[in-house]
Motif scaffolding. Sequence first.
Motif, PDB file in Angstrom:
ATOM      1  N   GLY A  21       9.636   5.283   8.263  1.00 40.81           N
ATOM      2  CA  GLY A  21       9.407   4.577   7.008  1.00 40.81           C
ATOM      3  C   GLY A  21       8.636   3.279   7.132  1.00 40.81           C
ATOM      4  O   GLY A  21       8.578   2.506   6.194  1.00 40.81           O
ATOM      5  N   GLU A  22       8.052   3.032   8.298  1.00 42.88           N
ATOM      6  CA  GLU A  22       7.281   1.801   8.463  1.00 42.88           C
ATOM      7  C   GLU A  22       6.002   1.869   7.637  1.00 42.88           C
ATOM      8  O   GLU A  22       5.403   2.927   7.484  1.00 42.88           O
ATOM      9  N   GLU A  23       5.594   0.737   7.139  1.00 43.65           N
ATOM     10  CA  GLU A  23       4.394   0.653   6.321  1.00 43.65           C
ATOM     11  C   GLU A  23       3.182   0.473   7.238  1.00 43.65           C
ATOM     12  O   GLU A  23       2.896  -0.619   7.695  1.00 43.65           O
ATOM     13  N   SER A  24       2.495   1.564   7.534  1.00 40.58           N
ATOM     14  CA  SER A  24       1.319   1.507   8.393  1.00 40.58           C
ATOM     15  C   SER A  24       0.061   1.535   7.532  1.00 40.58           C
ATOM     16  O   SER A  24       0.095   1.964   6.377  1.00 40.58           O
ATOM     17  N   SER A  25      -1.044   1.112   8.116  1.00 38.35           N
ATOM     18  CA  SER A  25      -2.300   1.129   7.362  1.00 38.35           C
ATOM     19  C   SER A  25      -2.737   2.564   7.081  1.00 38.35           C
ATOM     20  O   SER A  25      -3.296   2.855   6.026  1.00 38.35           O
ATOM     21  N   ARG A  26      -2.464   3.482   7.997  1.00 41.73           N
ATOM     22  CA  ARG A  26      -2.828   4.881   7.780  1.00 41.73           C
ATOM     23  C   ARG A  26      -2.046   5.460   6.595  1.00 41.73           C
ATOM     24  O   ARG A  26      -2.597   6.147   5.750  1.00 41.73           O
ATOM     25  N   ARG A  27      -0.773   5.145   6.511  1.00 44.55           N
ATOM     26  CA  ARG A  27       0.047   5.624   5.390  1.00 44.55           C
ATOM     27  C   ARG A  27      -0.442   5.007   4.078  1.00 44.55           C
ATOM     28  O   ARG A  27      -0.555   5.695   3.061  1.00 44.55           O
ATOM     29  N   LYS A  28      -0.757   3.716   4.106  1.00 40.93           N
ATOM     30  CA  LYS A  28      -1.266   3.029   2.911  1.00 40.93           C
ATOM     31  C   LYS A  28      -2.560   3.682   2.422  1.00 40.93           C
ATOM     32  O   LYS A  28      -2.750   3.898   1.224  1.00 40.93           O
ATOM     33  N   ASN A  29      -3.445   3.983   3.357  1.00 38.79           N
ATOM     34  CA  ASN A  29      -4.713   4.613   2.991  1.00 38.79           C
ATOM     35  C   ASN A  29      -4.496   6.022   2.464  1.00 38.79           C
ATOM     36  O   ASN A  29      -5.163   6.445   1.519  1.00 38.79           O
ATOM     37  N   ALA A  30      -3.546   6.750   3.035  1.00 34.62           N
ATOM     38  CA  ALA A  30      -3.243   8.098   2.544  1.00 34.62           C
ATOM     39  C   ALA A  30      -2.647   8.028   1.140  1.00 34.62           C
ATOM     40  O   ALA A  30      -2.988   8.841   0.272  1.00 34.62           O
ATOM     41  N   TYR A  98      -6.871  -0.201  -0.009  1.00 31.37           N
ATOM     42  CA  TYR A  98      -7.276   0.757   1.005  1.00 31.37           C
ATOM     43  C   TYR A  98      -8.575   0.318   1.670  1.00 31.37           C
ATOM     44  O   TYR A  98      -9.308  -0.506   1.141  1.00 31.37           O
ATOM     45  N   GLU A  99      -8.828   0.913   2.829  1.00 30.74           N
ATOM     46  CA  GLU A  99     -10.095   0.729   3.530  1.00 30.74           C
ATOM     47  C   GLU A  99     -10.930   1.972   3.221  1.00 30.74           C
ATOM     48  O   GLU A  99     -10.548   3.081   3.589  1.00 30.74           O
ATOM     49  N   ALA A 100     -12.060   1.783   2.574  1.00 36.43           N
ATOM     50  CA  ALA A 100     -12.843   2.909   2.063  1.00 36.43           C
ATOM     51  C   ALA A 100     -13.212   3.919   3.147  1.00 36.43           C
ATOM     52  O   ALA A 100     -13.064   5.126   2.951  1.00 36.43           O
ATOM     53  N   LYS A 101     -13.689   3.457   4.273  1.00 36.79           N
ATOM     54  CA  LYS A 101     -14.111   4.397   5.323  1.00 36.79           C
ATOM     55  C   LYS A 101     -12.911   5.191   5.857  1.00 36.79           C
ATOM     56  O   LYS A 101     -12.997   6.394   6.067  1.00 36.79           O
ATOM     57  N   GLU A 102     -11.775   4.534   6.047  1.00 37.67           N
ATOM     58  CA  GLU A 102     -10.584   5.218   6.538  1.00 37.67           C
ATOM     59  C   GLU A 102     -10.069   6.224   5.503  1.00 37.67           C
ATOM     60  O   GLU A 102      -9.635   7.323   5.851  1.00 37.67           O
ATOM     61  N   VAL A 103     -10.128   5.872   4.240  1.00 42.17           N
ATOM     62  CA  VAL A 103      -9.704   6.791   3.177  1.00 42.17           C
ATOM     63  C   VAL A 103     -10.620   8.017   3.173  1.00 42.17           C
ATOM     64  O   VAL A 103     -10.153   9.148   3.028  1.00 42.17           O
ATOM     65  N   ALA A 104     -11.910   7.800   3.354  1.00 41.01           N
ATOM     66  CA  ALA A 104     -12.849   8.927   3.409  1.00 41.01           C
ATOM     67  C   ALA A 104     -12.541   9.823   4.604  1.00 41.01           C
ATOM     68  O   ALA A 104     -12.565  11.052   4.484  1.00 41.01           O
ATOM     69  N   ARG A 105     -12.242   9.225   5.738  1.00 43.96           N
ATOM     70  CA  ARG A 105     -11.902  10.011   6.932  1.00 43.96           C
ATOM     71  C   ARG A 105     -10.620  10.817   6.707  1.00 43.96           C
ATOM     72  O   ARG A 105     -10.534  11.986   7.093  1.00 43.96           O
ATOM     73  N   LEU A 106      -9.626  10.201   6.084  1.00 42.76           N
ATOM     74  CA  LEU A 106      -8.379  10.910   5.793  1.00 42.76           C
ATOM     75  C   LEU A 106      -8.606  12.038   4.787  1.00 42.76           C
ATOM     76  O   LEU A 106      -8.044  13.122   4.921  1.00 42.76           O
ATOM     77  N   ALA A 107      -9.425  11.781   3.783  1.00 40.46           N
ATOM     78  CA  ALA A 107      -9.729  12.822   2.789  1.00 40.46           C
ATOM     79  C   ALA A 107     -10.409  14.002   3.476  1.00 40.46           C
ATOM     80  O   ALA A 107     -10.082  15.160   3.200  1.00 40.46           O
ATOM     81  N   ASP A 108     -11.317  13.720   4.382  1.00 39.48           N
ATOM     82  CA  ASP A 108     -11.984  14.778   5.139  1.00 39.48           C
ATOM     83  C   ASP A 108     -10.963  15.574   5.951  1.00 39.48           C
ATOM     84  O   ASP A 108     -11.008  16.798   5.990  1.00 39.48           O
ATOM     85  N   LEU A 109     -10.034  14.878   6.582  1.00 40.14           N
ATOM     86  CA  LEU A 109      -8.988  15.537   7.351  1.00 40.14           C
ATOM     87  C   LEU A 109      -8.116  16.406   6.449  1.00 40.14           C
ATOM     88  O   LEU A 109      -7.769  17.533   6.802  1.00 40.14           O
ATOM     89  N   MET A 110      -7.780  15.925   5.269  1.00 41.31           N
ATOM     90  CA  MET A 110      -6.926  16.676   4.347  1.00 41.31           C
ATOM     91  C   MET A 110      -7.626  17.930   3.814  1.00 41.31           C
ATOM     92  O   MET A 110      -6.969  18.871   3.380  1.00 41.31           O
TER      93      MET A 110
END
Length: 116
Positions: A21-30, A98-110
């Motif tokens: 349940g930790e608040e990570s930047s990856r979770r925030k971006n997701a 969110y960080e736009a580039k990281e969100v785009a990378r996560l969206a690509d992964l999803m």
Amino acid sequence: MYKQFCKNLRHFISIMESDGGEESSRRKNAEALLPLADIEEYKKYKDSKKEEYRRISSLIYDISRYSEEYPSLKRLVWELWAYGFDIGQANEEFERTYEAKEVARLADLMLSTHYF
């Protein structure tokens, strides 16, 4: 493709939540991508012209800027448009969670069928 995106996104977030349940930047971006997974809620925002509507439209615009680097995003943006999502850069400046580039990378992964 959109259904795969929604399924993978929800599963990814549930994994992140069960990871202490930790608040990570990856979770925030997701979590920034979550509004894209609920068409009906988006339509309510769109009809009422709430600020969330402009944020979501701006998020899609931010994602679309990385479609050359991540070609699957072109299809996602097109599908979102087909479902009634608007794409546009917000005129007013608001704080992005969110960080736009990281969100785009996560969206690509999803969007990958190989993710799960």
